[in-house]
Design a protein around this motif. Structure first.
Motif, PDB file in Angstrom:
ATOM      1  N   VAL A 160     -10.746 -27.807 -34.818  1.00 45.55           N
ATOM      2  CA  VAL A 160     -11.140 -27.096 -36.033  1.00 45.55           C
ATOM      3  C   VAL A 160     -11.674 -28.084 -37.053  1.00 45.55           C
ATOM      4  N   SER A 161     -12.732 -27.683 -37.754  1.00 43.32           N
ATOM      5  CA  SER A 161     -13.228 -28.440 -38.905  1.00 43.32           C
ATOM      6  C   SER A 161     -13.228 -27.507 -40.105  1.00 43.32           C
ATOM      7  N   SER A 162     -12.660 -27.995 -41.220  1.00 46.67           N
ATOM      8  CA  SER A 162     -12.548 -27.169 -42.412  1.00 46.67           C
ATOM      9  C   SER A 162     -12.807 -28.025 -43.634  1.00 46.67           C
ATOM     10  N   GLY A 163     -13.330 -27.408 -44.697  1.00 45.81           N
ATOM     11  CA  GLY A 163     -13.672 -28.143 -45.911  1.00 45.81           C
ATOM     12  C   GLY A 163     -12.475 -28.407 -46.801  1.00 45.81           C
ATOM     13  N   ALA A 164     -12.744 -29.044 -47.945  1.00 47.33           N
ATOM     14  CA  ALA A 164     -11.699 -29.371 -48.913  1.00 47.33           C
ATOM     15  C   ALA A 164     -11.100 -28.095 -49.489  1.00 47.33           C
ATOM     16  N   MET A 165      -9.787 -28.156 -49.774  1.00 45.91           N
ATOM     17  CA  MET A 165      -9.067 -26.991 -50.277  1.00 45.91           C
ATOM     18  C   MET A 165      -8.747 -27.148 -51.756  1.00 45.91           C
ATOM     19  N   VAL A 166      -8.748 -26.023 -52.452  1.00 47.46           N
ATOM     20  CA  VAL A 166      -8.293 -25.965 -53.836  1.00 47.46           C
ATOM     21  C   VAL A 166      -7.280 -24.834 -53.926  1.00 47.46           C
ATOM     22  N   PRO A 167      -6.020 -25.167 -54.269  1.00 45.05           N
ATOM     23  CA  PRO A 167      -5.517 -26.502 -54.612  1.00 45.05           C
ATOM     24  C   PRO A 167      -5.363 -27.382 -53.372  1.00 45.05           C
ATOM     25  N   THR A 168      -5.320 -28.673 -53.587  1.00 47.31           N
ATOM     26  CA  THR A 168      -5.196 -29.614 -52.467  1.00 47.31           C
ATOM     27  C   THR A 168      -3.841 -29.503 -51.777  1.00 47.31           C
ATOM     28  N   SER A 169      -2.873 -28.885 -52.447  1.00 45.32           N
ATOM     29  CA  SER A 169      -1.533 -28.725 -51.877  1.00 45.32           C
ATOM     30  C   SER A 169      -1.437 -27.528 -50.924  1.00 45.32           C
ATOM     31  N   ALA A 170      -2.515 -26.799 -50.754  1.00 43.23           N
ATOM     32  CA  ALA A 170      -2.496 -25.613 -49.896  1.00 43.23           C
ATOM     33  C   ALA A 170      -2.133 -25.975 -48.462  1.00 43.23           C
ATOM     34  N   LYS A 171      -1.459 -25.069 -47.803  1.00 42.82           N
ATOM     35  CA  LYS A 171      -1.086 -25.226 -46.407  1.00 42.82           C
ATOM     36  C   LYS A 171      -1.970 -24.329 -45.547  1.00 42.82           C
ATOM     37  N   VAL A 172      -2.269 -24.805 -44.329  1.00 38.89           N
ATOM     38  CA  VAL A 172      -3.118 -24.014 -43.447  1.00 38.89           C
ATOM     39  C   VAL A 172      -2.413 -23.795 -42.115  1.00 38.89           C
ATOM     40  N   THR A 173      -2.484 -22.574 -41.615  1.00 45.02           N
ATOM     41  CA  THR A 173      -1.981 -22.236 -40.283  1.00 45.02           C
ATOM     42  C   THR A 173      -3.117 -21.613 -39.485  1.00 45.02           C
ATOM     43  N   TYR A 174      -3.017 -21.724 -38.170  1.00 46.04           N
ATOM     44  CA  TYR A 174      -4.103 -21.263 -37.305  1.00 46.04           C
ATOM     45  C   TYR A 174      -3.611 -20.252 -36.280  1.00 46.04           C
ATOM     46  N   GLN A 175      -4.501 -19.357 -35.915  1.00 44.31           N
ATOM     47  CA  GLN A 175      -4.291 -18.469 -34.772  1.00 44.31           C
ATOM     48  C   GLN A 175      -5.585 -18.427 -33.967  1.00 44.31           C
ATOM     49  N   TRP A 176      -5.494 -18.875 -32.711  1.00 46.45           N
ATOM     50  CA  TRP A 176      -6.665 -18.864 -31.834  1.00 46.45           C
ATOM     51  C   TRP A 176      -6.785 -17.512 -31.141  1.00 46.45           C
ATOM     52  N   PHE A 177      -8.041 -17.143 -30.865  1.00 45.38           N
ATOM     53  CA  PHE A 177      -8.337 -15.858 -30.236  1.00 45.38           C
ATOM     54  C   PHE A 177      -9.176 -16.050 -28.981  1.00 45.38           C
ATOM     55  N   ASN A 178      -8.866 -15.250 -27.971  1.00 43.44           N
ATOM     56  CA  ASN A 178      -9.724 -15.096 -26.804  1.00 43.44           C
ATOM     57  C   ASN A 178     -10.339 -13.715 -26.931  1.00 43.44           C
ATOM     58  N   GLY A 179     -11.632 -13.677 -27.305  1.00 36.97           N
ATOM     59  CA  GLY A 179     -12.224 -12.394 -27.663  1.00 36.97           C
ATOM     60  C   GLY A 179     -11.554 -11.870 -28.921  1.00 36.97           C
ATOM     61  N   ALA A 212      -0.855 -21.131 -50.831  1.00 33.21           N
ATOM     62  CA  ALA A 212      -0.368 -22.058 -51.857  1.00 33.21           C
ATOM     63  C   ALA A 212       0.408 -21.262 -52.884  1.00 33.21           C
ATOM     64  N   LYS A 213       1.419 -21.900 -53.453  1.00 30.82           N
ATOM     65  CA  LYS A 213       2.246 -21.238 -54.458  1.00 30.82           C
ATOM     66  C   LYS A 213       1.405 -20.877 -55.682  1.00 30.82           C
ATOM     67  N   GLY A 214       1.488 -19.609 -56.096  1.00 33.22           N
ATOM     68  CA  GLY A 214       0.743 -19.152 -57.258  1.00 33.22           C
ATOM     69  C   GLY A 214      -0.666 -18.704 -56.948  1.00 33.22           C
ATOM     70  N   PHE A 215      -1.067 -18.754 -55.675  1.00 35.22           N
ATOM     71  CA  PHE A 215      -2.410 -18.346 -55.264  1.00 35.22           C
ATOM     72  C   PHE A 215      -2.305 -17.273 -54.190  1.00 35.22           C
ATOM     73  N   THR A 216      -3.309 -16.416 -54.159  1.00 43.86           N
ATOM     74  CA  THR A 216      -3.347 -15.454 -53.055  1.00 43.86           C
ATOM     75  C   THR A 216      -3.897 -16.145 -51.806  1.00 43.86           C
ATOM     76  N   THR A 217      -3.499 -15.633 -50.659  1.00 41.80           N
ATOM     77  CA  THR A 217      -3.853 -16.244 -49.376  1.00 41.80           C
ATOM     78  C   THR A 217      -5.318 -15.996 -49.030  1.00 41.80           C
ATOM     79  N   LEU A 218      -5.944 -17.023 -48.483  1.00 36.64           N
ATOM     80  CA  LEU A 218      -7.320 -16.917 -48.001  1.00 36.64           C
ATOM     81  C   LEU A 218      -7.307 -16.968 -46.473  1.00 36.64           C
ATOM     82  N   LYS A 219      -8.023 -16.042 -45.849  1.00 36.86           N
ATOM     83  CA  LYS A 219      -8.180 -16.066 -44.394  1.00 36.86           C
ATOM     84  C   LYS A 219      -9.655 -16.238 -44.060  1.00 36.86           C
ATOM     85  N   LYS A 220      -9.918 -17.188 -43.166  1.00 39.16           N
ATOM     86  CA  LYS A 220     -11.302 -17.437 -42.757  1.00 39.16           C
ATOM     87  C   LYS A 220     -11.376 -17.440 -41.238  1.00 39.16           C
ATOM     88  N   ASN A 221     -12.470 -16.887 -40.737  1.00 40.13           N
ATOM     89  CA  ASN A 221     -12.703 -16.862 -39.302  1.00 40.13           C
ATOM     90  C   ASN A 221     -13.809 -17.832 -38.929  1.00 40.13           C
TER      91      ASN A 221
END
Length: 462
Positions: free
Chosen positions: A137-156, A187-196
């Motif tokens: 996976v390649s992903s850009g810089a996050m705001v806030p920088t303290s954000a955590k990222v989790t992944y879920q892989w898909f087959n189809g 991130a605490k105080g932020f709503t979650t972002l989901k990207k595909n």
């Protein structure tokens, strides 16, 4: 269906969020936009910063900001400070460029959801190595920088169980399917972002086979198996601390019940006649004699294609097998050592071929499959094989794959040396009792061959 709709909605939102170019005057212009404007929140505070567009010629630009699609009064600079009440609303930056010839163009930025974790650029995946064995996976810089990222892989459209890291190791079942990943940024105080991410079509692996070992059972002066390869296991199992061979079998094995003929075929003959000279574990003279040979302590194998041409037995209760056991069986007893059944052929089920693995979890039930043979297995030779690789084992009948078991948990105990076994058992828990009308049985092996697969495969000589 929900997952399909989810992915379609995300794709639509992503398309709408792309920076766009819109002519704002009726006259044609020779100027163009080189890069679109873009916006991103600043790491701290509640400020969003715009990076204006680049144009192909000198232009004078004016700016405005849209909140949920409506222009914000007085917001005409390249920064915008939002309020707490505006959280969760969409924000976009509009730039209008006027050129010396009086023509103008308009550029629209990406859309940002205020108060949501922000990630610059697109989420992308690509092959991690030249062998196309893994994705990253390649992903850009996050705001806030303290954000955590989790992944879920898909087959189809289906999520892949347990696939949650930034790297995904491909399996054989992924061939000719599309793989993608969804990232969730929190991130605490932020709503979650989901990207595909983008999807990648995984190519079918092409296997190249090279012969690394074989026993063609060529006739010799003694018409017996090569003692440098094969060792007989003469017993009813008691001598190996395994009465009835762990299956309640009724035979005593002796190498005299086998021979290699002039055409180069090893035949194992099971018979009632002559069995009573041996005493079996069940307290009476043995009912059957047959043969069993192993390569244990002589030749071992790790990975590769393992193949044999075999003619199966006839009669209820007969049980021929071509299989492997872990070479560490004296240290780690079955099933911890592992068992790979290339084929099991039972005369009571004369059209069914069994291919099975036995490991720590699966034990006696095993994991594998069967395939039906409309003309049966006893009238002519058929080819039985496995492709044994570090992440899966696939069974073949006459060159056609019929079952694959992937390496998914600790039942996989197949990453070490194994040895070959050929035998013809009589009776036992799996095939059932031998029918009283059966007085003899045979199984025949034309050859056994081992190949490397794309260079993977090892012969261990002792």
């Amino acid at each position: 269906m929900e997952k399909l709709m989810r992915r379609a909605s995300v794709a639509l939102i992503a398309a709408l969020a792309m920076s766009t170019l819109i002519p704002s005057s009726g006259s044609a212009t020779s100027s163009s936009m080189v890069t679109a404007p873009s916006i991103a929140p600043i790491a701290k505070g509640m400020t969003v910063l715009a990076t204006p567009a680049r144009w192909s010629s000198t232009a004078k630009s004016t700016y405005k900001w849209l909140l949920s699609g409506k222009a914000i009064s007085g917001a005409t600079k390249t920064t915008y400070v939002f309020t707490t009440k505006q959280r969760s609303k969409s924000l976009q930056f509009i730039e209008t460029a006027t050129f010396p010839d009086g023509t103008s163009l308009q550029g629209k930025s990406n859309i940002v959801t205020l108060g949501q974790v922000f990630v610059a650029g697109e989420l992308t995946i690509d092959f991690k190595d030249d062998q196309h064995k893994a994705l990253k996976v390649s992903s850009g810089a996050m705001v806030p920088t303290s954000a955590k990222v989790t992944y879920q892989w898909f087959n189809g459209i289906f999520d892949i169980p347990g696939a949650h890291s930034a790297t995904y190791i491909l399996t054989s079942s992924d061939a000719e399917t599309e793989i993608s990943v969804q990232a969730s940024y929190t991130a605490k105080g932020f709503t979650t972002l989901k990207k595909n991410s983008n999807s990648i079509l995984i190519p079918k692996t092409v296997y190249n086979y090279s012969l690394i070992w074989s026993d063609e059972f060529n006739a010799s002066a003694t018409n017996t198996v090569d003692p440098k390869i094969w060792v007989p296991q003469n017993s009813d199992g008691t001598a190996f601390d395994n009465q009835g061979w762990g299956n309640g079998e009724r035979q005593w094995y002796t190498e005299t019940q086998s021979q290699i003929d002039s055409s180069g075929v090893l035949t194992i003959n099971a018979a009632r006649s002559g069995a009573n000279v041996f005493s079996c574990y069940y307290g009476t003279p043995c009912e059957w004699i047959s043969s069993k040979f192993v390569t244990k302590g002589q030749v071992g194998f790790k990975y590769g294609r393992i193949e044999s041409s075999i003619k199966g037995p006839v009669g209820q209760g007969t049980w021929a097998a071509f299989w492997l056991l872990g070479a560490d069986i004296d240290k780690h007893w079955w099933p911890v050592c592992g068992e790979i059944d290339v084929t099991e052929l039972m005369g009571g089920r004369p059209t069914t071929n069994y291919g099975t693995l036995h490991g720590i979890r699966s034990g006696g039930l095993g994991r594998g499959g069967t395939v039906e043979m409309p003309n049966g297995f006893s009238s002519e030779f058929h080819t039985y094989a496995i492709d044994w690789l570090p992440d899966h084992i696939t069974w073949y009948l006459d060159g056609v794959a019929y079952k694959t078991v992937e390496k998914t948990d600790d039942d996989w105990v197949f990453d070490h040396e194994f040895y070959l076994i050929v035998n013809l058992a009589m009776g036992g828990n799996f095939p059932g009792a031998v029918d009283s009308s059966v007085t003899s049985a045979t199984t025949a092996f034309d050859y056994i061959r081992v190949y490397s697969i794309n260079g993977v495969g090892e012969v261990i000589k002792h």
